[in-house]
Design an enzyme around this catalytic site. Sequence first.
Site, PDB file in Angstrom:
ATOM      1  N   ASP A  67      39.561  -9.009 -44.890  1.00 61.06           N
ATOM      2  CA  ASP A  67      38.615  -7.682 -45.419  1.00 61.06           C
ATOM      3  C   ASP A  67      37.640  -8.527 -46.284  1.00 61.06           C
ATOM      4  O   ASP A  67      37.156 -10.244 -46.726  1.00 61.06           O
ATOM      5  CB  ASP A  67      39.177  -6.793 -45.665  1.00 61.06           C
ATOM      6  CG  ASP A  67      40.090  -6.505 -47.490  1.00 61.06           C
ATOM      7  OD1 ASP A  67      40.076  -8.772 -47.729  1.00 61.06           O
ATOM      8  OD2 ASP A  67      40.769  -6.210 -47.178  1.00 61.06           O
ATOM      9  N   ASP A 136      48.124   3.342 -52.177  1.00 64.15           N
ATOM     10  CA  ASP A 136      47.396   5.100 -51.564  1.00 64.15           C
ATOM     11  C   ASP A 136      48.158   4.132 -49.025  1.00 64.15           C
ATOM     12  O   ASP A 136      47.687   5.045 -48.930  1.00 64.15           O
ATOM     13  CB  ASP A 136      46.237   5.143 -51.517  1.00 64.15           C
ATOM     14  CG  ASP A 136      45.093   4.300 -50.212  1.00 64.15           C
ATOM     15  OD1 ASP A 136      45.121   3.047 -50.307  1.00 64.15           O
ATOM     16  OD2 ASP A 136      43.899   4.371 -50.327  1.00 64.15           O
ATOM     17  N   HIS A 138      47.202   2.020 -47.535  1.00 65.58           N
ATOM     18  CA  HIS A 138      46.210   0.743 -47.100  1.00 65.58           C
ATOM     19  C   HIS A 138      46.729  -0.483 -46.927  1.00 65.58           C
ATOM     20  O   HIS A 138      48.016  -1.306 -47.549  1.00 65.58           O
ATOM     21  CB  HIS A 138      44.774   0.453 -47.790  1.00 65.58           C
ATOM     22  CG  HIS A 138      44.639  -0.105 -49.334  1.00 65.58           C
ATOM     23  ND1 HIS A 138      43.916   0.542 -49.770  1.00 65.58           N
ATOM     24  CD2 HIS A 138      44.764  -1.332 -49.101  1.00 65.58           C
ATOM     25  CE1 HIS A 138      44.029  -0.517 -50.571  1.00 65.58           C
ATOM     26  NE2 HIS A 138      44.600  -1.668 -50.932  1.00 65.58           N
ATOM     27  N   GLU A 143      41.761   2.814 -45.568  1.00 62.66           N
ATOM     28  CA  GLU A 143      42.237   3.945 -46.599  1.00 62.66           C
ATOM     29  C   GLU A 143      42.164   4.928 -45.426  1.00 62.66           C
ATOM     30  O   GLU A 143      42.468   4.850 -44.175  1.00 62.66           O
ATOM     31  CB  GLU A 143      40.787   4.290 -46.682  1.00 62.66           C
ATOM     32  CG  GLU A 143      39.937   2.208 -47.395  1.00 62.66           C
ATOM     33  CD  GLU A 143      41.210   2.558 -48.969  1.00 62.66           C
ATOM     34  OE1 GLU A 143      42.372   2.856 -49.099  1.00 62.66           O
ATOM     35  OE2 GLU A 143      40.143   2.108 -49.785  1.00 62.66           O
TER      36      GLU A 143
HETATM   37  C1  F6R Z   1      42.798  -7.306 -49.409  1.00 66.25           C
HETATM   38  C2  F6R Z   1      43.442  -6.059 -48.841  1.00 66.25           C
HETATM   39  C3  F6R Z   1      44.326  -5.439 -49.910  1.00 66.25           C
HETATM   40  C4  F6R Z   1      45.871  -5.806 -50.881  1.00 66.25           C
HETATM   41  C5  F6R Z   1      46.210  -4.501 -51.275  1.00 66.25           C
HETATM   42  C6  F6R Z   1      47.635  -4.628 -52.237  1.00 66.25           C
HETATM   43  O1  F6R Z   1      43.234  -8.689 -48.627  1.00 66.25           O
HETATM   44  O2  F6R Z   1      44.137  -6.611 -47.663  1.00 66.25           O
HETATM   45  O3  F6R Z   1      45.184  -4.594 -48.761  1.00 66.25           O
HETATM   46  O4  F6R Z   1      46.777  -6.292 -50.260  1.00 66.25           O
HETATM   47  O5  F6R Z   1      45.191  -3.552 -52.046  1.00 66.25           O
HETATM   48  O6  F6R Z   1      46.848  -4.928 -53.409  1.00 66.25           O
HETATM   49  P1  F6R Z   1      47.735  -6.093 -54.782  1.00 66.25           P
HETATM   50  O7  F6R Z   1      47.635  -7.100 -54.227  1.00 66.25           O
HETATM   51  O8  F6R Z   1      45.920  -6.180 -55.523  1.00 66.25           O
HETATM   52  O9  F6R Z   1      48.289  -4.817 -54.836  1.00 66.25           O
END
Ligand code: F6R
Length: 261
Positions: A67, A136, A138, A143
């Site tokens: 992303d 959440d 994702h 989302e």
């Molecule tokens: C980032 C991504 C997100 C993160 C998720 C968890 O490229 O794809 O899905 O993996 O927001 O973030 P952290 O690891 O910072 O808790």
Amino acid sequence: MELIIQPGERQIATLVADAITALLDRKPDAVLGLATGSSPLAVYDELVRRYEAGQVSFARARAFMLDEYVGLAADHPQRYRNVIKTELTGRVDIPAEAVQGPDGLGEDVPAACAAYEQAIAAAGGVDLQILGIGTDGHIAFNEPGSSLASRTRIKTLTRQTRVDNARFFDGDLDQVPTHCLTQGLGTIMSAKHLVLVATGGHKAEAIQHLVEGSVSAMWPATIMQHHPHATVLVDGAAASRLELADYYRETYETKPAWQGL
Ligand code: F6R
């Protein structure tokens, strides 16, 4: 889905790095799927350590990011293309042009998303996709409410995700972009092996839904229950709400060594 509970992120990083090293040994031009955020950092550090020790090479590998924020300037340190360079790809021997991400600065967003899907397909698809999970539920930036069949597209970040990520923007919510381009759940499900890493009690609810909940767009990561080869590695805190935690521990302890991840 395989659920592996480990004491902490160092042990998790070793197992994931073992899987990536083994993949690159048998397929040097493998396609890696890279996540940003905090969760994979220990894995990336371990891969860099092994690269510096001459134990693994990424010279022929290709990589696709999950992303990208929309609208962050090309040189913004939190632009995911810059983050991944700082955390991994700039520290190993993967050629810069072999690392691709969705173009969050393109004027024609649908065209940029379609081009990204085509690039992944042209590379033969992702062999091993590293994932984190949002509080959440994702994965990538799909989302709650995301189509379980979605492909790369623009999404609006939830307030929760923006609050969670404000720590990367000096704690200032207003600096966190509102939109992103993200691989869809259908895109992620096309990868051959999904490897999700989560640590900490703040991930326990999302992990409970992912592993033991019903498949639902409200907890987007649950789509992984339909993947034939999904591995979830967590620490005790992230596993704390799992009903079958003892069974998962027992299963892993008695797993045949030849199986790998
Ligand atoms: C980032 C991504 C997100 C993160 C998720 C968890 O490229 O794809 O899905 O993996 O927001 O973030 P952290 O690891 O910072 O808790």
